[in-house]
Design a protein around this motif. Structure first.
Motif, short mmCIF file in Angstrom:
data_model
loop_
_atom_site.label_atom_id
_atom_site.label_comp_id
_atom_site.label_asym_id
_atom_site.label_seq_id
_atom_site.Cartn_x
_atom_site.Cartn_y
_atom_site.Cartn_z
N LEU A 133 0.85 -1.19 0.00
CA LEU A 133 0.00 0.00 0.00
C LEU A 133 0.89 1.25 0.00
O LEU A 133 1.92 1.28 0.67
N PRO A 134 0.46 2.27 -0.73
CA PRO A 134 1.25 3.50 -0.75
C PRO A 134 1.12 4.27 0.56
O PRO A 134 0.11 4.15 1.27
N ILE A 164 1.27 17.08 3.02
CA ILE A 164 0.44 15.89 3.23
C ILE A 164 -0.41 15.65 2.00
O ILE A 164 -1.02 16.58 1.46
N LYS A 165 -0.46 14.39 1.59
CA LYS A 165 -1.34 14.03 0.47
C LYS A 165 -2.08 12.76 0.87
O LYS A 165 -1.49 11.79 1.32
N ALA A 166 -3.40 12.78 0.75
CA ALA A 166 -4.23 11.61 1.05
C ALA A 166 -4.49 10.86 -0.24
O ALA A 166 -4.82 11.46 -1.27
N VAL A 167 -4.29 9.54 -0.20
CA VAL A 167 -4.58 8.69 -1.36
C VAL A 167 -5.46 7.54 -0.91
O VAL A 167 -5.39 7.10 0.24
N THR A 168 -6.29 7.08 -1.82
CA THR A 168 -7.15 5.93 -1.52
C THR A 168 -6.53 4.71 -2.18
O THR A 168 -6.21 4.73 -3.36
N ALA A 169 -6.37 3.65 -1.37
CA ALA A 169 -5.78 2.40 -1.88
C ALA A 169 -6.74 1.25 -1.59
O ALA A 169 -7.57 1.33 -0.67
N THR A 170 -6.63 0.20 -2.38
CA THR A 170 -7.47 -0.98 -2.18
C THR A 170 -6.61 -2.09 -1.61
O THR A 170 -5.57 -2.44 -2.16
N GLY A 174 -10.09 -6.20 -0.94
CA GLY A 174 -11.01 -5.33 -1.66
C GLY A 174 -11.50 -4.12 -0.89
O GLY A 174 -12.33 -3.37 -1.38
N LYS A 175 -11.01 -3.92 0.31
CA LYS A 175 -11.45 -2.80 1.13
C LYS A 175 -10.66 -1.55 0.75
O LYS A 175 -9.45 -1.60 0.59
N GLU A 176 -11.37 -0.43 0.61
CA GLU A 176 -10.70 0.83 0.29
C GLU A 176 -10.29 1.52 1.58
O GLU A 176 -11.10 1.66 2.50
N VAL A 177 -9.01 1.92 1.66
CA VAL A 177 -8.50 2.61 2.83
C VAL A 177 -7.81 3.90 2.41
O VAL A 177 -7.31 4.02 1.29
N THR A 178 -7.80 4.86 3.30
CA THR A 178 -7.10 6.13 3.04
C THR A 178 -5.71 6.03 3.64
O THR A 178 -5.55 5.67 4.80
N ARG A 179 -4.72 6.33 2.82
CA ARG A 179 -3.32 6.35 3.25
C ARG A 179 -2.79 7.77 3.07
O ARG A 179 -3.35 8.56 2.30
N PHE A 180 -1.74 8.08 3.76
CA PHE A 180 -1.21 9.44 3.72
C PHE A 180 0.26 9.42 3.31
O PHE A 180 1.03 8.62 3.82
N ILE A 181 0.58 10.32 2.38
CA ILE A 181 1.96 10.48 1.94
C ILE A 181 2.48 11.79 2.53
O ILE A 181 1.87 12.85 2.35
N VAL A 182 3.55 11.67 3.29
CA VAL A 182 4.14 12.84 3.94
C VAL A 182 5.44 13.16 3.21
O VAL A 182 6.30 12.30 3.02
#
Length: 190
Positions: A133-134, A164-170, A174-182
């Motif tokens: 996951l990113p 900060i950048k929020a990205v949605t990953a699967t 199959g569950k979509e989660v929000t991840r954060f790139i700092v």
């Protein structure tokens, strides 16, 4: 097994006969000084009854085990002994003669089942590689930046923090989660 009143009456008669036979065999009748037995007194019958009770109590665990070996349930045994319920029998008589062997066998089966499940999970992991996951989770990103996770989410949602950048990953399931790139600058900001 229902309580049988005629069985009680037969048992009382048989017990009286047994106690009388025990007293006659083990105590001398009044006036007998040649037998060498203790004299028959008022407590002789009591002593015979007590001896029968002790003998029965010593034998009872074996009788209970025999009944269990023959397939009787604890509830059936409780009814036959006029006890409250099956837990009373279990408390009074504990494990069956072969209970340790049964428990050891069950533990071997449980260990084998755990091993099969672990192998199955391992095969599934090998078959379906989990995608990387990113970014990082909100907690980790907040820790990197030295801010509260709620503040991090708010800033990422508004888009007003360039670090900060929020990205949605699967995920693999199959569950979509929000991840954060700092960004590096955001990490050194704290």
């Amino acid at each position: 097994m229902e309580h049988n009143k005629s069985l009680d009456m037969d048992a009382e008669e048989s017990l009286a006969e047994l106690m009388l036979a025990l007293t006659e065999r083990n105590f001398a009748p009044p006036g007998d000084t040649t037998s060498g037995k203790p004299p028959l007194t008022a407590v002789s019958l009591l002593a015979a009854g007590h001896a029968i009770l002790k003998a029965y109590q010593a034998r009872l665990p074996d009788d209970v085990n025999d009944a269990r070996d023959d397939g009787a349930t604890l509830a059936q045994i409780a009814r036959a002994l006029e006890k409250a319920d099956a837990s009373t029998i279990h408390s009074a008589f504990g494990k069956r003669r072969d209970q340790d062997t049964i428990e050891a066998s069950q533990e071997v089966r449980r260990a084998a089942a755990r091993e099969r499940a672990a192998k199955s999970r391992q095969r599934a992991r090998e078959k379906y590689q989990i995608p990387e996951l990113p970014g990082v989770s909100a907690l980790k990103a907040a820790a990197i930046m030295g801010i509260d996770p709620r503040t991090l989410k708010s800033r990422a949602k508004k888009g007003n923090d360039p670090h900060i950048k929020a990205v949605t990953a699967t995920t693999a399931n199959g569950k979509e989660v929000t991840r954060f790139i700092v960004t590096a600058a955001g990490a050194t900001q704290s």
